[in-house]
Design a protein around this motif. Structure first.
Motif, PDB file in Angstrom:
ATOM      1  N   HIS A 340      19.373   0.516   5.644  1.00 61.40           N
ATOM      2  CA  HIS A 340      18.054  -0.013   6.124  1.00 61.40           C
ATOM      3  C   HIS A 340      17.560  -1.250   5.336  1.00 61.40           C
ATOM      4  O   HIS A 340      17.688  -1.618   4.295  1.00 61.40           O
ATOM      5  CB  HIS A 340      16.737   0.920   5.625  1.00 61.40           C
ATOM      6  N   ALA A 341      16.654  -1.930   5.827  1.00 60.43           N
ATOM      7  CA  ALA A 341      16.213  -3.557   5.452  1.00 60.43           C
ATOM      8  C   ALA A 341      15.142  -3.297   4.446  1.00 60.43           C
ATOM      9  O   ALA A 341      14.891  -4.343   3.867  1.00 60.43           O
ATOM     10  CB  ALA A 341      15.752  -4.406   6.713  1.00 60.43           C
ATOM     11  N   ILE A 402       1.514  -1.252   5.137  1.00 62.14           N
ATOM     12  CA  ILE A 402       1.914  -1.893   3.672  1.00 62.14           C
ATOM     13  C   ILE A 402       3.054  -1.188   3.157  1.00 62.14           C
ATOM     14  O   ILE A 402       4.203  -1.842   2.594  1.00 62.14           O
ATOM     15  CB  ILE A 402       0.948  -1.511   2.641  1.00 62.14           C
ATOM     16  N   SER A 403       3.189   0.084   3.387  1.00 59.51           N
ATOM     17  CA  SER A 403       4.541   0.612   2.836  1.00 59.51           C
ATOM     18  C   SER A 403       5.860   0.149   3.698  1.00 59.51           C
ATOM     19  O   SER A 403       6.863  -0.189   3.315  1.00 59.51           O
ATOM     20  CB  SER A 403       4.497   2.297   3.042  1.00 59.51           C
ATOM     21  N   SER A 404       5.469  -0.301   4.941  1.00 65.29           N
ATOM     22  CA  SER A 404       6.450  -0.689   5.699  1.00 65.29           C
ATOM     23  C   SER A 404       7.252  -2.201   5.156  1.00 65.29           C
ATOM     24  O   SER A 404       8.150  -2.598   5.759  1.00 65.29           O
ATOM     25  CB  SER A 404       6.176  -0.821   7.258  1.00 65.29           C
ATOM     26  N   PHE A 405       6.375  -2.719   4.498  1.00 62.38           N
ATOM     27  CA  PHE A 405       6.785  -4.139   3.886  1.00 62.38           C
ATOM     28  C   PHE A 405       8.025  -3.848   2.842  1.00 62.38           C
ATOM     29  O   PHE A 405       8.500  -4.850   2.530  1.00 62.38           O
ATOM     30  CB  PHE A 405       5.740  -4.831   3.412  1.00 62.38           C
ATOM     31  N   PHE A 406       7.823  -2.711   2.219  1.00 59.15           N
ATOM     32  CA  PHE A 406       8.762  -2.501   0.909  1.00 59.15           C
ATOM     33  C   PHE A 406       9.599  -1.361   1.100  1.00 59.15           C
ATOM     34  O   PHE A 406      10.491  -1.182   0.338  1.00 59.15           O
ATOM     35  CB  PHE A 406       8.120  -2.285  -0.332  1.00 59.15           C
ATOM     36  N   SER A 407       9.708  -0.733   2.158  1.00 57.85           N
ATOM     37  CA  SER A 407      10.721   0.517   2.233  1.00 57.85           C
ATOM     38  C   SER A 407      10.880   0.581   3.866  1.00 57.85           C
ATOM     39  O   SER A 407      10.572  -0.371   4.533  1.00 57.85           O
ATOM     40  CB  SER A 407       9.797   1.715   1.877  1.00 57.85           C
ATOM     41  N   PHE A 408      11.272   1.964   4.313  1.00 56.56           N
ATOM     42  CA  PHE A 408      11.618   2.206   5.701  1.00 56.56           C
ATOM     43  C   PHE A 408      11.119   3.519   6.099  1.00 56.56           C
ATOM     44  O   PHE A 408      11.703   4.201   6.610  1.00 56.56           O
ATOM     45  CB  PHE A 408      13.377   2.268   5.448  1.00 56.56           C
ATOM     46  N   PRO A 409       9.830   3.467   5.994  1.00 60.43           N
ATOM     47  CA  PRO A 409       9.060   5.070   6.244  1.00 60.43           C
ATOM     48  C   PRO A 409       9.324   5.126   8.032  1.00 60.43           C
ATOM     49  O   PRO A 409       9.372   6.377   8.325  1.00 60.43           O
ATOM     50  CB  PRO A 409       7.686   4.615   6.243  1.00 60.43           C
TER      51      PRO A 409
END
Length: 625
Positions: A340-341, A402-409
């Motif tokens: 994941h990116a 916001i979580s999508s900027f740092f992880s892969f929810p």
């Protein structure tokens, strides 16, 4: 005698079962932690759609389908991905991500029909109570599960690497999931009026879910989720206490506004630096992933690399990056086998290109335009009730963003289900113009219902067959792990047609054939597998089988590629050094042996110490050290 529950209530109960997808686990299935969730989600979805088909079949009224611009944007998103998949090599329409996307699209319209009421009825309907209760209860149970893990009590599942992983097996995944639940629970707790007796228990459930989630979230050590939950809950507080009005009065002049912006920027910088220093290597690893992903985007900026191709192509691009010499020592140490990116926008750009992202943006603009046209300020009791759904939903969407900027929810099935629910809750308060209305008479409605019924029946048979195949795959793996390679090969042969497009299956089958002494067949399957799957072990297995058949140049190429995917892993370099010794390339063997001896291990293991000792002994024998 109580009347039989209405059709909508039955559907609401079935839909609420989707929120418990995360608790599906099985040791009987291959990859039971993820495959069981997929089977559970698909099974519940089939039951929901089958129930819909029966309702349409026996309904007396004609069916009227009204499509709004928001509906069109969702269909456009599905349609673009469908077209992109059709032109993506080595990805078939039985791809799990595409199946999930299709089911979520269908479920959106079912959810909408169940939860959408007339303009005069905006309160706590029975259907909304059921769905919101399911949403909160699943989050509460997940938090309680994490609390047990926090205190080393693992009733069903434990991880060898992380302390708090919930039922997801990964702290990133469980933190991203909780980031969609905690702000929503906080909003329901704070905004539901205390004097509404009929929903007091939902308010209390929101409070308990919020407190449980807040208690366990720090144990995940996922900083992006901390930031997301802080902003999401802050949004609810800003709304409840009308802080924007007070801030507007405080920063009434230009200079006050500039001073406030400077202070806010300073505080934000301090927080970000503090979060970075908490786990600097992890943050640096994310920067490496984003850098490599940007290179992928630059290579295919318009249409992207293809649907669901990131997990396959990323490793090859990262290997090329290190092979070119552009990577530094720290990047080599933090590099990993990435699927994941860790940034949903970048991954969307990489896979779908600019066109795909524009389709995303189109849908979001439609959503927020509809919300803006609906007055969400608190003017009367009706608006207050409506905003009990809107504000918590908006808070969780902000947290998810916001979580999508740092992880892969959005790569996690359960979080995708939660995102679907949040999208529905936001759309309930929006005003959307109808694009067209489709009226189906009795005959066409029944034809559609029969088609849907037959389709769901066939889908149920296919799902049962797949679950059995995953069970037999797990049995084959168990045989291979006990070194019964011939028995494992027999099992794999029986499953080959079912998993013809599954790269991981082809890899495991090919690797087992190599261990069973059939390198020729192993190479054929492994070469096919690397078109659909990527892992350093796949390239190692290919190198080993090419070495057995005497194709040393191919073996060298595959060992080197595996070493470049994750440079800090010693095993591919060790095999390559042994190959150089075997083929008489002593200078290359000496150089690689020295690199292995000097290598800084990310996590020390007994196997790594043994490889270093062997290379040290080889160098001493060669008279170098």
């Amino acid at each position: 005698m109580k009347p039989f529950p209405s059709y909508r209530i039955i559907l609401a109960i079935l839909l609420s079962l989707l929120f418990f997808t995360s608790f599906a686990m099985s040791e009987r299935l291959m990859d039971g932690l993820s495959s069981a969730k997929m089977f559970y989600f698909s099974g519940v979805s089939i039951v929901v759609l089958f129930t819909v088909s029966l309702g349409l079949l026996f309904a007396r009224k004609p069916l009227t389908v009204r499509l709004h611009w928001l509906d069109v944007s969702i269909l456009a998103f599905w349609g673009y991905n469908c077209i992109r998949l059709a032109f993506t090599p080595y990805v078939s329409f039985d791809n799990k991500r595409f199946i999930v996307l299709t089911l979520l699209t269908l479920l959106f319209f079912v959810f909408k029909w169940v939860l959408q009421q007339d303009d005069q009825e905006k309160g706590w309907t029975v259907e909304r109570k059921i769905v919101i209760t399911g949403f909160l209860l699943s989050g509460l149970l997940q938090s309680l599960f994490c609390i047990l893990q926090l205190y080393d009590i693992n009733p069903w599942y434990s991880s060898n690497y992380f302390k708090v992983v919930g039922t997801f097996g990964n702290p990133d995944a469980v933190a991203g999931y909780l980031a969609t639940v905690i702000p929503f629970a906080f909003g329901v707790w704070q905004l539901t009026p205390k004097d509404e007796a009929e929903v007091r228990w939902i308010r209390m459930l929101g409070m308990i879910t919020f407190l449980a989630g807040i208690f366990v979230l720090p144990g995940t050590l996922i900083r992006g989720a901390w930031l997301a939950v802080t902003v999401g809950t802050g949004f609810c507080l800003v709304y409840k206490y009308r802080l924007w009005v007070k801030l507007r009065e405080l920063f009434i002049t230009k200079w006050r506004m500039l001073a406030g912006a400077f202070i806010a920027l300073l505080l934000f910088s301090v927080v970000m630096v503090g979060l970075y220093r908490l786990k600097p290597d992890s943050a640096y690893g994310r920067l490496l992933i984003w850098k490599v992903t940007l290179g992928m985007i630059a290579d295919a900026p318009v249409f992207g690399i293809g649907f669901d191709r990131f997990r396959v192509d990323y490793g090859n691009v990262q290997a090329a990056y290190f092979e070119s010499g552009r990577g530094n020592a720290r990047e080599e140490r933090v590099a990993g086998n990435v699927h994941h990116a860790h940034n949903e926008i970048l991954q969307s750009l990489a896979e779908g290109g600019t066109i795909g992202v524009l389709v995303h943006i189109f849908g979001l603009l439609i959503l927020f335009r509809g919300i803006r046209q609906r007055n969400i300020t608190r003017k009367n009791d009706e608006d207050e009730t409506r905003n009990v759904f809107f504000v918590p939903g908006c808070a969780s969407v902000i947290a998810l963003f916001i979580s999508s900027f740092f992880s892969f929810p959005l790569q996690i099935l359960q979080t995708q289900v939660n995102a679907l629910c949040l999208l529905l809750l936001l759309s309930l308060v929006g005003k959307y113009e109808s694009v067209f209305n489709l009226n189906l008479g009795h005959s066409r409605r029944r034809q559609f219902a029969l088609l849907l019924t037959v389709t769901m029946f066939l889908a149920a048979l296919s799902l049962f067959d797949s679950s059995q195949a995953y069970g037999r795959w797990n049995d084959a793996l168990a045989k291979a792990q006990t070194e019964d390679y011939e028995g494992a090969v027999i099992q794999y042969e029986l499953l080959k047609d079912h998993f013809a497009h599954e790269g991981k299956f082809l890899f495991m089958f090919g690797a087992t054939l190599g261990l069973a002494g059939e390198p020729g067949r192993a190479i054929s399957l492994l070469e096919e597998a690397k078109k659909r799957f990527n892992d350093p072990n796949l390239w190692v297995a290919l190198g080993q089988n090419y070495e057995v058949v005497g194709e040393y140049a191919s073996a060298e190429r595959h060992y080197a590629h595996a070493a470049n995917i994750v440079p800090h892993k010693l095993y591919p370099q060790y095999l390559l050094a042994k190959l150089y010794q075997k083929t008489g390339k002593q200078e290359d063997a000496h150089r690689l042996a020295e690199e292995i001896v000097r290598a800084e291990e990310k996590t020390g293991t007994a196997a790594a110490r043994e490889m270093k000792a062997e290379m040290r002994a080889y160098l001493q024998w060669a008279g170098i050290k």
